[in-house]
Design an enzyme around this catalytic site. Sequence first.
Site, mmCIF file in Angstrom:
data_model
loop_
_atom_site.group_PDB
_atom_site.id
_atom_site.type_symbol
_atom_site.label_atom_id
_atom_site.label_comp_id
_atom_site.label_asym_id
_atom_site.label_seq_id
_atom_site.Cartn_x
_atom_site.Cartn_y
_atom_site.Cartn_z
ATOM 1 N N SER A 104 0.838 -1.190 0.000
ATOM 2 C CA SER A 104 0.000 0.000 0.000
ATOM 3 C C SER A 104 0.887 1.259 0.000
ATOM 4 O O SER A 104 1.724 1.404 -0.892
ATOM 5 C CB SER A 104 -0.962 -0.042 1.192
ATOM 6 N N HIS A 241 -7.868 -5.612 -0.015
ATOM 7 C CA HIS A 241 -6.665 -4.793 0.081
ATOM 8 C C HIS A 241 -5.601 -5.456 0.950
ATOM 9 O O HIS A 241 -4.408 -5.359 0.666
ATOM 10 C CB HIS A 241 -7.018 -3.414 0.650
#
Length: 261
Positions: A104, A241
Site C-alpha cells: 500500500s 486490500h
Amino acid sequence: MNAKAHGNTVNGRANAGTWIRQFHPAPDAKLRLVCFPHAGGAAGTYQPLSAALPAGLAALAVQYPGRQDRLGEPCLETIAALADEAAAALDLYTAEPYALFGHSMGALVAFETARRLQSKGLPPAALFVSGRQGPAQPQLPDGLPPLTELDDTWVVAEVRRLGGAGSVLLDHPEIRELALPSLRADFRAVYTYVHSPTPRLTCPVIALTGDRDPRVTGPGARAWEAETMGPFSLHVLEGGHFYLDAHIPRIAELITASLPM
C-alpha cells in the site's frame, strides 16, 4: 550478515537502529528483504512474513516515526521525506544483496527508496510492490475532499473500508486517538505524492494485488511495469486490500522464487 540489530542500536548507527527492525535471527542469510508498512502501519506487521521466509533470506522491517516505540516522535508527512530517511538508514545494509517489499503506502516509499539507493550505485536485487496502483496512477479515490478537509471521520472510514486486522482497533477510542496522528500523516503523504517518470529502475519489479482490492485495478497494478527497465511480473491473489494476511506462505514462496538465492 555483518550488521546485527540489537534494540535501537546497530553498530553504533543510531539512524539504522531507529528505523530498522529484525524479528528473527538469520546469521547465514545471503540476502535481506527490507519491508515497508502500509499507512498507519508499523514494522511488526511483517513478523509473520519474516517467520515464513527461508533461512537464506533475512527480513528487515522499517519503523516509521510516530507509532509504537517511536510514538513520541513527529510523523513525516511526505513520501519523499520517508524515503530519504529510509535510504539513509539502509546505508549500513546495502553492501550485501538486498531487496525491497512495500504494501500500500509502503509500496510508494519502497519505490522511492529504491530510486535513491540506485542513484548511489546500490540498486536492489528486486522491488516487490503490493496493494498499490503504479505511482503514475491516481493514488486516492475520486471525490476526495480537499487536503484541508481530510478530517478524522474520512480517515477512519477509509481505513475501515480497506479492512485488515488493524481496522477493528479503531472501534476503541483510546487506540483510535493514538493511531490517528500517524494515519493523518500517512494519508497526507499519499495525497501529496507527485510522481516523476525518471529515473526508471534497473531491477526487476514484482507487483502483487488482491483480486477484490477496492483501490487497485488490474491496469493500475500493471502500470508498475513502466517504472523499470528490468523484468516485470504481476501476481493476483484472492482477497481484498489486505489479501496478504491470508497468503503469507504463498507470498514467501513468490518472494524466494524471484530472488537470486
